[in-house]
Scaffold this active site. Structure first.
Site, PDB file in Angstrom:
ATOM      1  N   LYS A 288       0.944  -8.217 -10.275  1.00 56.24           N
ATOM      2  CA  LYS A 288       1.766  -7.490  -9.306  1.00 56.24           C
ATOM      3  C   LYS A 288       2.966  -8.362  -8.955  1.00 56.24           C
ATOM      4  O   LYS A 288       2.832  -9.590  -8.831  1.00 56.24           O
ATOM      5  CB  LYS A 288       0.922  -7.201  -8.058  1.00 56.24           C
ATOM      6  CG  LYS A 288       1.596  -6.343  -6.999  1.00 56.24           C
ATOM      7  CD  LYS A 288       0.640  -6.087  -5.825  1.00 56.24           C
ATOM      8  CE  LYS A 288       1.243  -5.168  -4.777  1.00 56.24           C
ATOM      9  NZ  LYS A 288       0.303  -4.918  -3.656  1.00 56.24           N
TER      10      LYS A 288
ATOM     11  N   SER B  76      -0.304   0.074  -2.601  1.00 56.55           N
ATOM     12  CA  SER B  76       0.965  -0.400  -3.094  1.00 56.55           C
ATOM     13  C   SER B  76       0.911  -0.969  -4.519  1.00 56.55           C
ATOM     14  O   SER B  76       1.935  -1.007  -5.193  1.00 56.55           O
ATOM     15  CB  SER B  76       1.516  -1.477  -2.158  1.00 56.55           C
ATOM     16  OG  SER B  76       0.706  -2.628  -2.178  1.00 56.55           O
TER      17      SER B  76
ATOM     18  N   SER C  54      -4.472  -1.407  -0.792  1.00 56.00           N
ATOM     19  CA  SER C  54      -3.479  -1.431  -1.858  1.00 56.00           C
ATOM     20  C   SER C  54      -4.028  -1.753  -3.242  1.00 56.00           C
ATOM     21  O   SER C  54      -3.316  -1.617  -4.237  1.00 56.00           O
ATOM     22  CB  SER C  54      -2.367  -2.425  -1.530  1.00 56.00           C
ATOM     23  OG  SER C  54      -1.486  -1.855  -0.597  1.00 56.00           O
TER      24      SER C  54
END
Lengths: 124, 512, 489
Positions: free
Chosen positions: C81, C156, C180
């Site tokens: 990420k 997210s 997330s």
């Protein structure tokens, strides 16, 4: 799970429904939040449309937060951390510094190995 | 109407640690810009702080010395404000649970003259907390440059109660802080290096009034003369305003050292909304009784206590003790020397304060004649003060005369082995070579002559050569004997023990 | 290279490397090719330094040649990420603020992975600064759900979930502040886990909300998630909130009959109205499966559940308002070119650099901490957080694991909720309590709704009991057999 359970969703959905009803009328309302003051604290420039939009949305969100005031928190310790752990520290030993090149590799403006900023007028 | 000033101080002191407060890179004064940083100092995405235990320990140590209460639990909070010298745009500080609470600092006001001890009183403390220093801005014509070497240096904030009333008291307070802190090795408190800075709060009120007047704050005063001048100016300004009926406003004012005035800084409406909250990245600290006991066990004596002890136990004069008791190097040296030879502490103190410091100073200034070091500043009386001047400890540690050897020198003078006059030469030799006084006396053959046979021979020769003096002495002119001493000393090449010479002459004259 | 390679698990690929059936460089190249083929559709990758990936793979091959392979992760392409710091790699947080930022240091979890030979591949899309539940708040691009390209992948960590689901990397790391990892894992039909707060170092994770953030794994199987978790977990002296604890070999200790005799708590509050009926049915069916394996199912109550949203949004935004103050236009971020002075530089750089949701949360967080409101909002939220944590502590006195839906619905359409922040906050309603309590939570597939989209089952474990949590998930996975179904792209 047949009985009518007071779940997480229903109240929230209700609030949401109310939000949509209120949003249109809210622009005229002077909201709870002083958006100019808070934007200044946060150092974010907002245009008028953003101010109006955020004020309305945040007033609604804050209104929803009011449900916290209904909770009895008498004698309850606040949690600043996920767990209560104490005395996490290190010994006083120095490790090598990072190179100036690494330190400044992302600098938007630099001179003499320092960061350039617009002239700072001392406002303490 | 008579007015009085009420003054409170927030004194920031950088701690003498090897690494920064929340990360392990070193901190030092005057290094090339941005060479003492790491990702934590720059607040890069993803970094986290870790507490430096030594900084906590040193702050507790000072708190205990000042009689503060050390709470069982202390924590760190974020003080949120934007400024280019603050990389995170929040400062890790302590808001409502500081490391030290209450306590007080004993101060000494000026005496009637330099040889007299002045009045003492205690200035009350509110708290001492531990935080981090910010970076350094340098201003140019069109822009400013930021150096983050200083950012993250451990910083104590010592907050006093509004408990002082004049710049003299403030001076005495800061002097006492500096003496205590530097003696304990917690900081060198060198104001020229920014290791000690003061924020000053001044208000005035009619004498007799108990309510505080409107408070004005002056931030970041970085020399003791600035502190003093700024306070004196501000007190005058505020009293004048009150007399003229001009209302005072609570504000921050800037001290302009060149103009010698304070100037209003138009306050920002949000200047004080720091949005403090407990730092989620740092765990709170629980201070165990065990830790407190171990710190207590290692506490050093307070400078004023030491001074009183020197005056009482060793009968030393005030002026000597006021130099010696505030300096760790001097007092440790002195006590070590007295341990070796306890019969004449006064002489040891005199040699230390006068001769040894003079030689050390001369050697140091010869060595570093071009490199400008923090050599203090002139205060209002033109006197060099201890501010901006680090301890004599290092110099004394590298000094070739050990405490035992200095004691040895005093002892052989007391024992009559050498004269005070000869001791001067011996001292210089000791300083240069590190040899003991005895060895030097032996080597150079400086030992006083105490051979009675030889002395009597010299005395009889002198008496025979100057019968007139012998007769005058017999007739009651005591001074006449001096004319006989000279030739004897000359004959003995200066080694004759003066006391023995006198005794021998008197004996021989009496015998006829 | 057969397409199947993209959907193979860590241990299988590791064995292929061991047997020299494929080299690490070939494996890396295969995933690079796969990414180049399908990512134009999925949009999971913000950037990928392909030569760096191949360099890392070359190192693995050298180790294999020397007989010094470091373990199962050696040579395995792992996506990151774009919130995780690796020296020399971009770290944008999907924000214009950090569009050109390159990290000069590597965070601890990533160092741990490097020391095990993992091959970093790609910087994966996300909601800007991890604020969002759909990946639509990325300043740079939309990520699409590999099961239906018109739908969001969740957020997210949407890029991390979509990349794994689409076979663009073997597994990936995300971060979870309020769901997330688990929510996008659920919406993309893969396994995602938020470890106990303190198990994985946060040093090198750009902070959103410090007291809630955790790094965690995405994988297509529970076993792979366990392997990746082992690769990152461990005490770190650079993270004061990191906890010293024994970390077993999670993957080696997985047991298919671990549910037998265990007590599953089913909190009634998570099954009320508002949970999509198909989601509810599939989760209930999954719980029934666990019961068939010999587990006891008991209804429990977590009475403060409905306070999670306000508590979470007060605490998370307050911390974020302070954590994101460092992105100011001064030292390493975007700097506005039109600023008049230094104060204006802050205002304009932050106005230009931050997206709408980030601004909204910073404003909200600044407000709840501001003078006069702290006690009513922040302090009170911290106290209610204590109550929420106690709910779980009490529940875990009598149950071994808690099971709930991960997300109230399957993936929604792109654009469907972008104008309604509160509706968006709803997506994390089942997951945020777990962060507030600091507990480990895991989402794994438990079926597909009639719209063809995957549904996730959330399992919540006791603090630092990752081993058992992974084992329960493994037992369900082995029995229900949802893994192995992959989207066709």
């Amino acid at each position: 799970m047949g009985e009518a359970v007071r779940g997480i969703m229903p109240r929230f959905l209700l609030e949401r429904a109310r939000l949509f009803c209120d949003l249109s009328g809210l622009m005229a309302n002077k909201g709870q939040i002083d958006i100019d003051y808070v934007a200044r604290l946060a150092r974010i420039e907002l245009d008028d449309a953003e101010k109006a939009r955020f004020s309305a949305q945040l007033d609604q969100i804050l209104g929803y937060f009011q449900k916290l005031s209904e909770v009895d928190v008498e004698g309850v310790e606040p949690s600043s951390h996920a767990y209560a752990v104490y005395n996490v520290w290190r010994g006083d030993e120095a490790t090598p510094a990072m190179s100036v090149e690494d330190a400044l590799m992302n600098a938007p403006a630099k001179r003499d190995n320092q960061i350039i900023v617009p002239k700072v007028v001392d406002d303490a | 109407m008579e007015y009085e000033a009420v003054i409170g101080l927030e004194v920031h002191v950088q701690l003498k640690t090897d690494s920064k407060m929340f990360t392990s890179v070193a901190h030092k004064f005057a290094e090339p810009p941005n060479t003492l940083t790491d990702p934590v100092v720059w607040a890069l995405p993803g970094v986290l702080p870790v507490l430096n235990f030594e900084a906590i320990r040193k702050t507790i140590e000072l708190g205990l010395m000042f009689g503060c209460k050390i709470p069982e639990i202390t924590k760190w909070d974020r003080k949120n404000y934007f400024y280019p010298d603050s990389p995170k745009n929040y400062q890790l500080s302590q808001y409502d649970q500081p490391l030290c609470e209450g306590g007080g600092v004993e101060i000494e006001l000026p005496g009637t003259n330099r040889a007299e001890m002045g009045a003492h009183r205690v200035v009350k403390l509110t708290r001492i907390h531990l935080e981090e220093d910010v970076g350094k801005l340098t201003h140019f014509a069109t822009d400013s440059l930021v150096d983050y070497n200083r950012a993250g240096t451990p910083l104590m904030e010592i907050v006093s109660e509004p408990d002082m009333h004049s710049s003299e008291e403030v001076f005495a307070y800061m002097t006492s802080l500096k003496n205590t802190i530097s003696f304990a090795g917690i900081s060198d408190c060198d104001m020229e290096k920014g290791q000690m800075r003061a924020d000053v709060n001044v208000s005035v009120r009619p004498v007799g009034e108990t309510k505080l007047g409107v408070k004005v704050e002056m931030k970041n005063l970085n020399s003791i003369s600035n502190v003093r001048n700024c306070i004196d100016y501000e007190i005058r300004r505020q009293i004048e305003c009150l007399k003229k009926g001009i209302p005072l406003v609570q504000e921050t004012r800037r001290w302009d050292a060149q103009l010698g005035v304070t100037q209003s800084m138009r306050g920002k409406e949000d200047a004080h909304d720091y949005r403090y909250f407990p730092d989620p990245d740092l765990m709170p600290v629980k201070i165990s009784g065990e830790l407190l006991e171990s710190i207590k066990a290692g506490l050093c004596e307070m400078p004023f206590d030491r001074q009183r002890r020197y005056m009482k136990d060793y009968d030393l004069p005030y002026s000597v003790t006021s130099v010696m008791s505030i300096d760790r190097g001097l007092s440790e040296y002195f006590e070590e020397a007295v341990k070796t030879y306890s019969k004449n502490p006064k002489a040891i103190a005199n040699y230390l304060i006068n001769d040894l410091l003079r030689e050390l100073g001369a050697a140091a200034s010869a060595e570093a004649s071009e490199s400008k070091s923090g050599d203090g500043f002139e205060d209002l009386e033109g006197e060099m003060t201890v501010f901006g001047h680090s301890s004599h400890k290092e110099r004394l540690e590298s000094c070739r005369i050990t405490p035992a050897n200095l004691a040895g020198l005093v002892k052989i003078i007391d024992d009559g082995v050498i004269t005070k006059q000869m001791a001067k030469e011996v001292f210089v030799e000791m300083f240069a070579t590190g040899k003991t006084a005895e060895a030097i006396v032996e080597e150079k053959g400086l030992k006083q002559n105490s051979d009675t046979g030889e002395l009597e021979k010299f005395a009889l020769e002198a008496m025979a050569a100057n019968r007139k003096a012998v007769d005058q002495f017999k007739a009651g002119n005591d001074k006449a004997i001096n004319a006989l001493i000279g030739p004897i000393m000359k004959a003995s090449k200066g080694k004759a023990n003066p006391a023995m010479v006198l005794d021998t002459l008197k004996k021989l004259i009496a015998q006829g | 290279m057969s397409e199947e390679l993209y959907f193979k698990g860590v241990s299988e690929l590791s064995q292929m490397l061991d047997r020299r059936e494929i080299s690490a460089v070939e494996l890396a190249q295969a995933f690079i090719d796969r990414k180049n083929a399908v990512d134009p559709k999925v949009g999971a990758f913000l950037s990928a330094d392909e030569s760096d990936t191949l360099d890392r793979a070359t190192q693995t091959d050298k180790r294999i040649a020397a007989g010094e392979k470091l373990g199962m992760l050696d040579g395995i392409p792992v996506g990151l990420k774009d919130v995780l710091a690796v020296r020399g790699q971009k770290l944008t947080c999907a924000s214009k603020m950090l569009e050109n930022y390159v990290s000069p240091y590597t965070g601890t979890a990533m160092k741990n992975l490097e020391s095990r030979g993992a091959v970093f591949f790609g910087r994966l899309n996300m909601d800007e600064y991890a604020m969002g539940s759909s990946c639509e708040n990325s300043a740079f691009q939309k990520t699409r759900n590999p099961w239906n390209l018109e739908c969001i992948p969740g957020g997210s960590s949407g890029g991390s979930a979509a990349a794994v689901a689409a076979g663009e990397c073997v597994c990936s790391l995300g971060s979870d502040t309020g769901g997330s990892i688990r929510q996008p894992a659920s919406l993309c039909g893969i396994v995602g886990m938020k470890p106990t707060y303190g198990l994985v170092s946060r040093y090198g994770l750009a902070a959103f909300a410090s007291s809630l953030d955790q790094i965690g794994p995405f994988a297509r199987s529970v076993k792979d998630a366990a392997i990746l978790l082992n690769g990152v977990a461990g005490y770190d002296r650079l993270d004061s909130t990191s906890v010293k604890c024994d970390i077993p070999d999670y993957a080696a200790n997985l047991s298919a009959d671990s549910l037998k005799g265990k007590k599953i708590g089913v909190p009634k509050e998570y099954f009320g109205e508002g949970i999509d009926s198909e989601v509810r049915a599939l989760v209930e069916k999954a719980i029934a499966n666990c019961k068939e394996q010999g587990a006891e199912v008991v209804e429990i109550s977590l009475p403060h559940t409905d306070l999670a949203i306000p508590v979470y949004y007060i605490i998370a935004t307050a911390e974020a308002s302070s954590n994101l103050a460092r992105y100011d236009g001064i030292r390493y971020t975007h700097r506005s070119k039109s600023a008049k002075d230094v104060v204006d530089l802050y205002f304009k750089s932050r106005a230009e650099g931050f997206g709408e949701e980030v601004k909204r949360r910073i404003i909200l967080g600044s407000y709840v901490l501001s003078s006069g409101y702290y006690d009513a909002y922040y302090l009170r939220a911290q106290k209610v957080r204590t109550l929420i944590r106690r709910d779980f502590e009490k529940a875990f006195e009598s149950v071994d694991v808690i099971m709930t839906p991960t997300s109230p619905t399957t993936a929604f359409k792109i654009g469907e909720k972008t104008s309604d922040p509160l509706a968006m906050y709803l997506s994390d309603i089942c997951t945020i309590n777990v962060n507030l309590a600091g507990l480990p939570g895991l989402s794994l597939p438990c079926g597909f709704a009639s719209n063809g989209l995957p549904v996730g089952l959330q399992m919540i474990g006791k603090a630092f009991d990752e081993q058992n949590l992974l084992s329960y998930a493994y037992a369900y996975e082995q029995s229900a057999g949802w893994s192995g179904r992959n989207p066709s792209l």
